[in-house]
Design an enzyme around this catalytic site. Structure first.
Site, short mmCIF file in Angstrom:
data_model
loop_
_atom_site.label_atom_id
_atom_site.label_comp_id
_atom_site.label_asym_id
_atom_site.label_seq_id
_atom_site.Cartn_x
_atom_site.Cartn_y
_atom_site.Cartn_z
N HIS A 286 -6.94 1.09 -6.43
CA HIS A 286 -8.18 0.99 -5.64
C HIS A 286 -9.23 0.16 -6.37
O HIS A 286 -9.83 -0.76 -5.79
CB HIS A 286 -8.68 2.41 -5.40
CG HIS A 286 -9.85 2.52 -4.48
ND1 HIS A 286 -9.75 3.09 -3.22
CD2 HIS A 286 -11.16 2.16 -4.61
CE1 HIS A 286 -10.94 3.07 -2.63
NE2 HIS A 286 -11.81 2.50 -3.46
N GLU A 287 -9.45 0.47 -7.65
CA GLU A 287 -10.50 -0.24 -8.41
C GLU A 287 -10.10 -1.67 -8.71
O GLU A 287 -10.96 -2.56 -8.78
CB GLU A 287 -10.82 0.52 -9.69
CG GLU A 287 -11.25 1.96 -9.51
CD GLU A 287 -12.34 2.15 -8.47
OE1 GLU A 287 -13.20 1.26 -8.33
OE2 GLU A 287 -12.32 3.19 -7.79
N HIS A 290 -11.20 -3.89 -5.99
CA HIS A 290 -12.63 -4.20 -6.12
C HIS A 290 -12.85 -5.33 -7.13
O HIS A 290 -13.71 -6.21 -6.91
CB HIS A 290 -13.41 -2.97 -6.55
CG HIS A 290 -13.59 -1.93 -5.48
ND1 HIS A 290 -13.91 -2.26 -4.18
CD2 HIS A 290 -13.50 -0.57 -5.51
CE1 HIS A 290 -14.00 -1.16 -3.45
NE2 HIS A 290 -13.76 -0.12 -4.23
N GLU A 319 -14.30 -1.37 0.73
CA GLU A 319 -13.64 -0.09 0.50
C GLU A 319 -12.40 0.06 1.38
O GLU A 319 -11.39 0.63 0.95
CB GLU A 319 -14.61 1.07 0.76
CG GLU A 319 -15.72 1.20 -0.28
CD GLU A 319 -15.22 1.69 -1.64
OE1 GLU A 319 -14.00 1.91 -1.80
OE2 GLU A 319 -16.05 1.83 -2.54
#
Length: 488
Positions: A286-287, A290, A319
């Site tokens: 997930h990160e 980003h 997101e």
């Protein structure tokens, strides 16, 4: 009048004549029975008198199986009300509703779910253009060559104590990852497990499907900083780290490199020990999305100027892409599907576009995840749609609308697509626009109807109200508020 004929067509050109006995075709769920769920069809009607004489043809209209979007009287057993406005800061009225006798009652469900979240820490506001050299030259700072067991100070990016530093030890130094830890329970074996998963699977997967990262510290690696994050976060990413420390006001806490912050406790904790290391893997995925997304905005598209808030990717889309990365990594995100089924704010009209860090942010994650999966499925482009979105110069609804026009419907607006998405959450049609084409997991979505008496919606918000038969569209509704009758 004895009855009428319905002339029905799937393509708008060749019509089949069907005799009816005068009952309302919608009461009989005509389209539900004669077309695949969600499929568009065309029809006109003629009346038949007692002598069998047929009247002139009515005006040809279109309808979609299970959807009544025509006129201002809507029939079905539910009414979908959607605010198609792109202005998530402004509410619009759904209009004055008729007597409650047409509205079925609901039993309120409590929401007790809890899931892991993250946060993206933004760059400081600027009053003018960025200083020459920060992005234009793409120059790297002088990085240090760290060895196993070296110690290093990091700013923890704690929002409550912004200048707080932690001292972490390097426990894994691999091809793409350096795993640093500030937790006495976190061992070299833990670091190896994370580092090898990152090098062998996570990094190749994310960079293939989403894009490449920056390398401002010149070491060709990404730091995974594992420590006990204070707050309710499984991990986070900070734009600030991608600006050399102190180069701009507000970057005095920059760690001057690519850093992903990963929680140890409670994320990896089990029975007082850090034994659930694998639970960190999706958060790292997930990160990392980003991080590659930020590289695109900051260094490739060079968006950091006085208008950066408008040119960086909107948080709801960013997101959604990060949870999409988790979907690519380990399949349907059942936690967010379950949260959709239990949320109180989603059936009360929670907006897709309004990111609420201080509100029910879990509902934002759930909606953004489902919306990005809906876009992927409807576009027919697979995961390639993610990189195409990231690479688009617009980091907001405009980028999504381009994908809609290119792959789905050249005449459909983003607002209309949001409404179709909300209908898909209800109908889950297997083959067409109003569903997820039978993909695993999405059949678990529950129908969520409004039990709070919602009277207005933010842009991007929607509610589903139960009705007994039909509802006339209120004349005093907001201009962007759209009604659709739904059979299910």
């Amino acid at each position: 009048m004895k009855g009428y004929y319905i002339y029905f067509s799937m393509d708008g050109s060749t019509y089949k004549k069907l005799e009816k006995d005068g009952r309302d075709l919608f009461e009989e769920n005509f389209f539900e029975h004669n077309m695949p769920k969600g499929m568009k069809g065309y029809y006109y009607v003629t009346a038949i008198d007692e002598n069998g004489n047929e009247s002139e043809k009515s005006e040809m209209v279109s309808a979609t199986a299970n959807i009544d979007a025509e006129g201002n009287v809507y029939v079905g057993n539910s009414i979908l009300i959607s605010n198609e406005s792109l202005d998530w800061e402004t509410f619009q009225s759904i209009g004055t509703w008729p007597a409650a006798s047409n509205i079925r009652s609901l039993v309120k469900k409590e929401d007790s779910a809890s899931y892991d979240m993250d946060k993206v820490i933004s760059l400081p506001e600027m009053s003018g253009k960025q200083p020459e050299g920060i992005v234009r030259s793409k120059s790297r700072i002088a990085g240090e060559d760290y060895q196993l067991y070296d110690e290093k100070e990091f700013f923890s990016q704690d929002e409550n104590e912004p200048n707080q530093k932690i001292t972490a030890t390097l426990l894994y130094n691999g091809k793409y990852a350096q795993v640093w830890a500030d937790d006495s329970r976190f061992t070299e074996e833990h670091a190896k497990k994370i580092g090898e998963e990152f090098d062998n699977r996570i990094y190749p997967l994310v960079t293939e499907h989403f894009g490449s990262e920056s390398d401002i510290d010149g070491n060709g690696k990404i730091s995974l900083l594992c420590f006990d994050i204070q707050g309710d976060y499984a991990g986070f990413f900070s734009f600030i780290d991608l600006i050399p420390n102190g180069l701009l006001p507000g970057t005095e806490t920059s760690n001057s490199g690519e850093v992903l912050y990963i929680d140890t406790d409670p994320l990896m904790e089990k029975n007082g020990q850090l034994t659930d290391i694998e639970r960190s893997f999706p958060s790292i995925v997930h990160e990392l999305q980003h991080l590659v997304n930020a590289n695109r905005d900051l260094y490739i598209e060079e968006n950091y100027d006085e208008e950066y808030n408008d040119s960086f990717m909107d948080i709801w889309l960013n997101e959604g892409l990060s949870v999409a990365a988790e979907h690519v990594y380990n399949g349907p995100q059942l936690d967010w599907i379950e949260y959709y089924n239990r949320s109180e704010s989603i059936p009360a009209g929670h907006s897709l576009l309004n990111w609420e860090y201080d509100g029910d942010v879990r509902s934002n994650y759930s909606l953004s995840y489902l919306f990005l999966q809906y876009l992927r499925i409807q576009s027919g482009q697979g995961t390639a749609i993610y990189k195409e979105l990231i690479n688009d110069e617009d980091g907001n609804y405009k980028a999504v609308e381009k994908m809609i026009h290119k792959y789905i419907d050249p005449d459909m607006s983003f607002g209309e697509f949001m409404t179709a998405f909300r209908a898909a959450l209800v109908l889950k049609a297997p083959e067409v626009l109003y569903g997820f084409k039978g993909e695993e997991g999405f059949d678990l979505l529950s129908v969520r109807e409004d039990s709070k008496g919602t009277i207005s919606l933010r842009g991007g918000g929607a509610i589903l109200k139960p009705i007994d038969s039909e509802i006339t569209e209120p004349a005093d509704k907001g201009k962007d508020v759209k009604y659709n009758g739904i059979f299910r």
